[in-house]
Design a protein around this motif. Sequence first.
Motif, PDB file in Angstrom:
ATOM      1  N   ARG A  29      72.361  78.930  57.934  1.00  4.85           N
ATOM      2  CA  ARG A  29      73.239  79.962  57.361  1.00  4.85           C
ATOM      3  C   ARG A  29      74.084  80.628  58.452  1.00  4.85           C
ATOM      4  O   ARG A  29      75.264  80.911  58.244  1.00  4.85           O
ATOM      5  CB  ARG A  29      72.404  81.005  56.614  1.00  4.85           C
ATOM      6  CG  ARG A  29      71.724  80.458  55.360  1.00  4.85           C
ATOM      7  CD  ARG A  29      71.029  81.547  54.566  1.00  4.85           C
ATOM      8  NE  ARG A  29      70.370  81.008  53.387  1.00  4.85           N
ATOM      9  CZ  ARG A  29      69.106  80.622  53.327  1.00  4.85           C
ATOM     10  NH1 ARG A  29      68.333  80.734  54.416  1.00  4.85           N
ATOM     11  NH2 ARG A  29      68.593  80.131  52.226  1.00  4.85           N
ATOM     12  N   GLU A  30      73.476  80.883  59.606  1.00  9.58           N
ATOM     13  CA  GLU A  30      74.216  81.475  60.717  1.00  9.58           C
ATOM     14  C   GLU A  30      75.310  80.528  61.210  1.00  9.58           C
ATOM     15  O   GLU A  30      76.427  80.955  61.524  1.00  9.58           O
ATOM     16  CB  GLU A  30      73.262  81.817  61.865  1.00  9.58           C
ATOM     17  CG  GLU A  30      72.352  83.002  61.573  1.00  9.58           C
ATOM     18  CD  GLU A  30      71.440  83.323  62.753  1.00  9.58           C
ATOM     19  OE1 GLU A  30      71.420  82.540  63.723  1.00  9.58           O
ATOM     20  OE2 GLU A  30      70.754  84.366  62.703  1.00  9.58           O
ATOM     21  N   GLU A  33      78.161  80.557  58.625  1.00  9.41           N
ATOM     22  CA  GLU A  33      78.933  81.801  58.675  1.00  9.41           C
ATOM     23  C   GLU A  33      79.820  81.846  59.919  1.00  9.41           C
ATOM     24  O   GLU A  33      80.979  82.263  59.846  1.00  9.41           O
ATOM     25  CB  GLU A  33      77.994  83.006  58.648  1.00  9.41           C
ATOM     26  CG  GLU A  33      78.738  84.330  58.550  1.00  9.41           C
ATOM     27  CD  GLU A  33      77.827  85.506  58.259  1.00  9.41           C
ATOM     28  OE1 GLU A  33      78.309  86.648  58.278  1.00  9.41           O
ATOM     29  OE2 GLU A  33      76.625  85.277  58.006  1.00  9.41           O
ATOM     30  N   TYR A  37      83.850  82.106  59.838  1.00  5.15           N
ATOM     31  CA  TYR A  37      84.457  83.244  60.544  1.00  5.15           C
ATOM     32  C   TYR A  37      85.507  82.748  61.544  1.00  5.15           C
ATOM     33  O   TYR A  37      86.611  83.291  61.631  1.00  5.15           O
ATOM     34  CB  TYR A  37      83.364  84.025  61.272  1.00  5.15           C
ATOM     35  CG  TYR A  37      83.860  85.301  61.928  1.00  5.15           C
ATOM     36  CD1 TYR A  37      83.916  86.493  61.210  1.00  5.15           C
ATOM     37  CD2 TYR A  37      84.259  85.310  63.259  1.00  5.15           C
ATOM     38  CE1 TYR A  37      84.372  87.662  61.799  1.00  5.15           C
ATOM     39  CE2 TYR A  37      84.719  86.468  63.863  1.00  5.15           C
ATOM     40  CZ  TYR A  37      84.769  87.646  63.136  1.00  5.15           C
ATOM     41  OH  TYR A  37      85.230  88.793  63.719  1.00  5.15           O
ATOM     42  N   ILE A  48      80.336  86.315  52.411  1.00  9.16           N
ATOM     43  CA  ILE A  48      79.547  85.197  51.910  1.00  9.16           C
ATOM     44  C   ILE A  48      78.985  85.597  50.552  1.00  9.16           C
ATOM     45  O   ILE A  48      78.122  86.470  50.450  1.00  9.16           O
ATOM     46  CB  ILE A  48      78.397  84.832  52.875  1.00  9.16           C
ATOM     47  CG1 ILE A  48      78.950  84.528  54.268  1.00  9.16           C
ATOM     48  CG2 ILE A  48      77.612  83.644  52.331  1.00  9.16           C
ATOM     49  CD1 ILE A  48      79.863  83.330  54.329  1.00  9.16           C
ATOM     50  N   CYS A  51      74.905  81.325  49.495  1.00  7.02           N
ATOM     51  CA  CYS A  51      74.668  80.241  50.451  1.00  7.02           C
ATOM     52  C   CYS A  51      73.312  79.612  50.147  1.00  7.02           C
ATOM     53  O   CYS A  51      72.278  80.140  50.543  1.00  7.02           O
ATOM     54  CB  CYS A  51      74.723  80.756  51.890  1.00  7.02           C
ATOM     55  SG  CYS A  51      74.497  79.467  53.143  1.00  7.02           S
ATOM     56  N   SER A 131      82.429  81.662  49.322  1.00  6.57           N
ATOM     57  CA  SER A 131      82.850  82.805  50.131  1.00  6.57           C
ATOM     58  C   SER A 131      84.216  83.301  49.666  1.00  6.57           C
ATOM     59  O   SER A 131      84.899  82.639  48.874  1.00  6.57           O
ATOM     60  CB  SER A 131      82.928  82.407  51.614  1.00  6.57           C
ATOM     61  OG  SER A 131      83.945  81.435  51.811  1.00  6.57           O
TER      62      SER A 131
END
Length: 208
Positions: A29-30, A33, A37, A48, A51, A131
């Motif tokens: 997930r990181e 993102e 970004y 978001i 997810c 998103s």
Amino acid sequence: MKKLLTLILMLLPMVSILTGCKSDKDKVRETVEAYLYKNMKNPESLKILSCEVRQDTVPFYLTKDILDLSSEYSKAAAEFIRYSKMGYLFIDEALEASKKFNEAKEKFEQHYQYAKDNDSDGIEYIAYVKSSGANSMGGTVSNSVIFIIDKNDPTKILGTFVIDEDFIKQFVSIKMLGEGYEFKTNKFGKYETEDLPYFEQFIMNDAE
């Protein structure tokens, strides 16, 4: 009291380690993102919405060759239909379009069958992301993206697929021509996707 304090002090490092550990899905997930970004025109507006991360088999047809061939087939089919409706004055163009259509169909079917027969059932992390964010004009846009993430390295993106109109057309061509699948809608015009895998449901849920 001193014994209790000593016990707390001994446990603190362990608690810190446990709370600091992140699962692979959290890392996925990181990664997702961070990618979104970095690639947005207005990154500060990124939201978001959802997810979903799953470890699953990546569909064998999710290759550039098959996706491109499905587009070629769709274009050839559209051209053939267009000339077929234009009457006898365009018979030569219709015959040429028919030839190109059959060639595109045969080429796709051969590549599809080869990929299916040689599928290695590759399992990776798949992140299904919705998103929203501001575009260059200041308006809010929503996106649906599928990320293929290395199961052995949740920071490594293997592929990204934006679920836009073109991708949906490619997918529909693949299902219909490759598998003879018939897409059905209910009385409200919504596609019925209950019999499809989650991967394909996610794609068709954005179709109109």
